[in-house]
Design an enzyme around this catalytic site. Sequence first.
Site, PDB file in Angstrom:
ATOM      1  N   LYS A  16       3.665   0.322   8.593  1.00  0.00           N
ATOM      2  CA  LYS A  16       2.538  -0.328   9.277  1.00  0.00           C
ATOM      3  C   LYS A  16       2.053  -1.561   8.513  1.00  0.00           C
ATOM      4  CE  LYS A  16      -0.049   3.345   9.036  1.00  0.00           C
ATOM      5  NZ  LYS A  16       0.890   4.223   8.253  1.00  0.00           N
ATOM      6  N   ARG A  92      -7.362   8.190  12.871  1.00  0.00           N
ATOM      7  CA  ARG A  92      -6.502   9.237  12.327  1.00  0.00           C
ATOM      8  C   ARG A  92      -6.833  10.607  12.888  1.00  0.00           C
ATOM      9  NH1 ARG A  92      -4.877   6.058   7.480  1.00  0.00           N
ATOM     10  NH2 ARG A  92      -3.430   7.287   6.269  1.00  0.00           N
ATOM     11  N   ARG A 126       7.395   2.980  -3.163  1.00  0.00           N
ATOM     12  CA  ARG A 126       6.536   1.820  -2.821  1.00  0.00           C
ATOM     13  C   ARG A 126       5.885   1.233  -4.076  1.00  0.00           C
ATOM     14  NH1 ARG A 126       2.316   2.352   1.983  1.00  0.00           N
ATOM     15  NH2 ARG A 126       1.589   4.169   0.828  1.00  0.00           N
ATOM     16  N   ARG A 159       0.708   3.229  -6.240  1.00  0.00           N
ATOM     17  CA  ARG A 159      -0.522   3.904  -5.824  1.00  0.00           C
ATOM     18  C   ARG A 159      -0.560   5.333  -6.338  1.00  0.00           C
ATOM     19  NH1 ARG A 159      -1.194   2.788   0.547  1.00  0.00           N
ATOM     20  NH2 ARG A 159      -1.858   4.959   0.375  1.00  0.00           N
ATOM     21  N   ARG A 170       0.007  14.223   2.647  1.00  0.00           N
ATOM     22  CA  ARG A 170      -0.498  13.220   3.606  1.00  0.00           C
ATOM     23  C   ARG A 170       0.275  13.301   4.921  1.00  0.00           C
ATOM     24  NH1 ARG A 170       0.728   8.628  -0.109  1.00  0.00           N
ATOM     25  NH2 ARG A 170       0.205   7.186   1.559  1.00  0.00           N
TER      26      ARG A 170
HETATM   27  P1  ADP Z   1      -0.683   4.883   4.238  1.00  0.00           P
HETATM   28  O1  ADP Z   1      -0.648   3.376   4.373  1.00  0.00           O
HETATM   29  O2  ADP Z   1       0.322   5.381   3.271  1.00  0.00           O
HETATM   30  O3  ADP Z   1      -0.677   5.585   5.541  1.00  0.00           O
HETATM   31  P2  ADP Z   1      -3.476   4.498   3.791  1.00  0.00           P
HETATM   32  O4  ADP Z   1      -3.557   3.405   2.786  1.00  0.00           O
HETATM   33  O5  ADP Z   1      -3.636   4.148   5.221  1.00  0.00           O
HETATM   34  O6  ADP Z   1      -2.092   5.232   3.558  1.00  0.00           O
HETATM   35  O7  ADP Z   1      -4.536   5.633   3.460  1.00  0.00           O
HETATM   36  C1  ADP Z   1      -4.720   6.136   2.152  1.00  0.00           C
HETATM   37  C2  ADP Z   1      -5.778   7.225   2.183  1.00  0.00           C
HETATM   38  O8  ADP Z   1      -7.044   6.668   2.603  1.00  0.00           O
HETATM   39  C3  ADP Z   1      -5.523   8.365   3.160  1.00  0.00           C
HETATM   40  O9  ADP Z   1      -4.676   9.347   2.604  1.00  0.00           O
HETATM   41  C4  ADP Z   1      -6.951   8.885   3.401  1.00  0.00           C
HETATM   42  O10 ADP Z   1      -7.410   9.664   2.304  1.00  0.00           O
HETATM   43  C5  ADP Z   1      -7.767   7.592   3.413  1.00  0.00           C
HETATM   44  N1  ADP Z   1      -7.894   7.036   4.786  1.00  0.00           N
HETATM   45  C6  ADP Z   1      -7.360   5.862   5.239  1.00  0.00           C
HETATM   46  N2  ADP Z   1      -7.672   5.661   6.533  1.00  0.00           N
HETATM   47  C7  ADP Z   1      -8.436   6.732   6.925  1.00  0.00           C
HETATM   48  C8  ADP Z   1      -9.042   7.132   8.144  1.00  0.00           C
HETATM   49  N3  ADP Z   1      -8.935   6.391   9.262  1.00  0.00           N
HETATM   50  N4  ADP Z   1      -9.723   8.308   8.155  1.00  0.00           N
HETATM   51  C9  ADP Z   1      -9.842   9.054   7.069  1.00  0.00           C
HETATM   52  N5  ADP Z   1      -9.280   8.759   5.885  1.00  0.00           N
HETATM   53  C10 ADP Z   1      -8.577   7.604   5.799  1.00  0.00           C
HETATM   54  P1  ADP Z   2       2.563   2.147   5.735  1.00  0.00           P
HETATM   55  O1  ADP Z   2       1.579   1.007   5.724  1.00  0.00           O
HETATM   56  O2  ADP Z   2       2.879   2.618   7.127  1.00  0.00           O
HETATM   57  O3  ADP Z   2       2.173   3.283   4.837  1.00  0.00           O
HETATM   58  P2  ADP Z   2       4.326   0.295   4.261  1.00  0.00           P
HETATM   59  O4  ADP Z   2       4.431  -0.917   5.121  1.00  0.00           O
HETATM   60  O5  ADP Z   2       3.455   0.221   3.076  1.00  0.00           O
HETATM   61  O6  ADP Z   2       3.954   1.595   5.188  1.00  0.00           O
HETATM   62  O7  ADP Z   2       5.817   0.690   3.820  1.00  0.00           O
HETATM   63  C1  ADP Z   2       6.058   1.843   2.990  1.00  0.00           C
HETATM   64  C2  ADP Z   2       7.216   1.532   2.030  1.00  0.00           C
HETATM   65  O8  ADP Z   2       8.425   1.414   2.781  1.00  0.00           O
HETATM   66  C3  ADP Z   2       7.072   0.220   1.261  1.00  0.00           C
HETATM   67  O9  ADP Z   2       7.615   0.399  -0.019  1.00  0.00           O
HETATM   68  C4  ADP Z   2       7.898  -0.786   2.084  1.00  0.00           C
HETATM   69  O10 ADP Z   2       8.433  -1.804   1.252  1.00  0.00           O
HETATM   70  C5  ADP Z   2       8.987   0.096   2.651  1.00  0.00           C
HETATM   71  N1  ADP Z   2       9.417  -0.300   4.008  1.00  0.00           N
HETATM   72  C6  ADP Z   2       8.647  -0.806   5.014  1.00  0.00           C
HETATM   73  N2  ADP Z   2       9.383  -1.023   6.127  1.00  0.00           N
HETATM   74  C7  ADP Z   2      10.641  -0.623   5.829  1.00  0.00           C
HETATM   75  C8  ADP Z   2      11.875  -0.582   6.573  1.00  0.00           C
HETATM   76  N3  ADP Z   2      11.942  -1.010   7.843  1.00  0.00           N
HETATM   77  N4  ADP Z   2      12.977  -0.103   5.930  1.00  0.00           N
HETATM   78  C9  ADP Z   2      12.910   0.323   4.642  1.00  0.00           C
HETATM   79  N5  ADP Z   2      11.792   0.318   3.898  1.00  0.00           N
HETATM   80  C10 ADP Z   2      10.670  -0.149   4.478  1.00  0.00           C
END
Ligand code: ADP
Ligand code: ADP
Length: 216
Positions: A16, A92, A126, A159, A170
Amino acid sequence: MSSPNILILGAPGAGKGTQSRRLVEEFGVEHVTTGDALRANKGMDIGHLDLEYDTPGEYMDAGELVPDPVVNEIVKTALEAADGYVLDGYPRNESQTEYLDSITDLDVVLYLAVDEDELVRRLTGRRVCEDCGATYHVDFDPPAESGVCDECGGDLYQREDDTEETARERIRVYEENTEPVVEYFRDEGVLVEVDGERTPDEVWADVEDAVEARAN
Ligand code: ADP
Ligand code: ADP
Ligand code: ZN
């Protein structure tokens, strides 16, 4: 064309953030991401809510959801200030979905579909730039120089919640709370499902087409 209101859904690690950065460049939208907003406010005192923990960071390090009142407020303020946005990491759960529906209108709802094992590989590899937020992967998308951001020269860090154990928790929380959100938009007939298990460029081609088709 005014800037579109885009929602991007997908499990942790689905890509995302990676696709959102491209949407910002291509469509001039604001990146509204609750994860980044909460990471910048990990130590905020939310003791007055009288819930399990007293700061967002404690929920995040456990892989649990931060309470709705905290995230709803962040999203409301950010969306009011944005002329077109890509919303990433919210809603979420069902109650956040109802709240979002009450404060804004969406033009496009994207869903990046990726398998659990691939999600764990992506999350545990990541790396994020501490200065500009650019995201890398040690195997799939490494920077030219290890530990250094290609875009701004900043230091890359891992992270705290990107360990295998917290990543799996998660994903479990996602399946329990957020998959119903995906189903809700699917039932409404507005969900654009994209196969997220391809290269970032291939995923982007579908994402860009979907937004262009719906944003006019
Ligand atoms: P990822 O990109 O790996 O999905 P995020 O950066 O979006 O992770 O979220 C990291 C953490 O922040 C989540 O595990 C949760 O604890 C919190 N968080 C983020 N967005 C929300 C939301 N919409 N509602 C509740 N908790 C959230
Ligand atoms: P999210 O915001 O959904 O948690 P990220 O965009 O941070 O996901 O991507 C999670 C990890 O996967 C990062 O290390 C990123 O570089 C890698 N990644 C993202 N898109 C791809 C893809 N299409 N193929 C392989 N790795 C990817
Ligand atoms: Zn950087």
